[in-house]
Design an enzyme around this catalytic site. Sequence first.
Site, PDB file in Angstrom:
ATOM      1  N   ASP A  56       0.869  -1.173   0.000  1.00 36.77           N
ATOM      2  CA  ASP A  56       0.000   0.000   0.000  1.00 36.77           C
ATOM      3  C   ASP A  56       0.906   1.224   0.000  1.00 36.77           C
ATOM      4  OD1 ASP A  56      -1.701   2.104   0.509  1.00 36.77           O
ATOM      5  OD2 ASP A  56      -2.675   1.176   2.242  1.00 36.77           O
ATOM      6  N   TYR A 148      -8.638  14.392  -8.829  1.00 36.31           N
ATOM      7  CA  TYR A 148      -7.654  13.774  -9.722  1.00 36.31           C
ATOM      8  C   TYR A 148      -6.728  14.822 -10.322  1.00 36.31           C
ATOM      9  CZ  TYR A 148      -5.773  10.748 -13.369  1.00 36.31           C
ATOM     10  OH  TYR A 148      -4.913  10.033 -14.186  1.00 36.31           O
ATOM     11  N   LYS A 152      -2.589  15.183  -9.747  1.00 33.79           N
ATOM     12  CA  LYS A 152      -1.634  15.068 -10.845  1.00 33.79           C
ATOM     13  C   LYS A 152      -0.857  16.377 -11.052  1.00 33.79           C
ATOM     14  CE  LYS A 152      -2.398  10.780 -11.999  1.00 33.79           C
ATOM     15  NZ  LYS A 152      -1.350   9.752 -11.860  1.00 33.79           N
ATOM     16  N   THR A 183      -7.244   1.521 -21.642  1.00 30.67           N
ATOM     17  CA  THR A 183      -6.972   0.620 -20.521  1.00 30.67           C
ATOM     18  C   THR A 183      -8.265  -0.069 -20.087  1.00 30.67           C
ATOM     19  OG1 THR A 183      -7.369   2.354 -18.891  1.00 30.67           O
ATOM     20  CG2 THR A 183      -5.095   2.087 -19.702  1.00 30.67           C
TER      21      THR A 183
END
Length: 244
Positions: A56, A148, A152, A183
């Site tokens: 983790d 997100y 980033k 993906t």
Amino acid sequence: MSEKLRDRVAIITGARGDLGQAIARHFMAEGAKVCLVDLHAPETEDTNDMMALSCDVTDPEAVEATVAATVKRFGRLDIVVNNAAAEARTGKICDLPVDAWLHTLNVNLNGAYFVSRAALPHLRETKGVILNIASQLGHVTAKGHAAYSASKAGLLSLTRTLALDHASEGIRAVSLSPGAVMTDRLIRRAGSEEQVLADHGPRHPIGRIGTPDEIGAMAAFLVSDDAAFITGSDLLADGGYTLK
């Protein structure tokens, strides 16, 4: 292949995903030994050139143990690829649960910090490379992607600071920002490959989305000696998405 990474040792986080697998394939094709790291260890047999570990990345003690195990197994560490990324929930900030925000930042940004911190003492010995897998959404954003995009963008800034702080030690830090890539995660969210192409292809001026192998090849270049004069920079592999 030219084996530009012969005998170098790399840790790749998020190694169960399509990007992690592609990066590992390209590294090994270039001669690297790799430790594949994910929350649940990738299903692969240990070999002379490859091992898989569960870790983790938000747990600093687990990260330290993973780095130590890699160095014990292979004798050195040359490359770290911070590729682990949470499947972020979307929504405006007031609609986004606090735990969802924290989880995204913990995996995407704090995880890269913990892995880099544990790896740096070993990278000093080999004059190694840290490669952070960022995103086009670290440069721009999209509705509902606050967590997100923030994670980033933070990763891009962390890359620049790592590069500046450790250049005198011979360590490079670079980042790679993919656009939409075909993906399993993206297919699952869209429902089919055809829907992924319909949703995302037109948003990229090049007229399509990327492939994991394209990202893997770029990653192998960035950590090789061919990119020895590149540090602190981000390679946008986004099909022109951010040009608009």
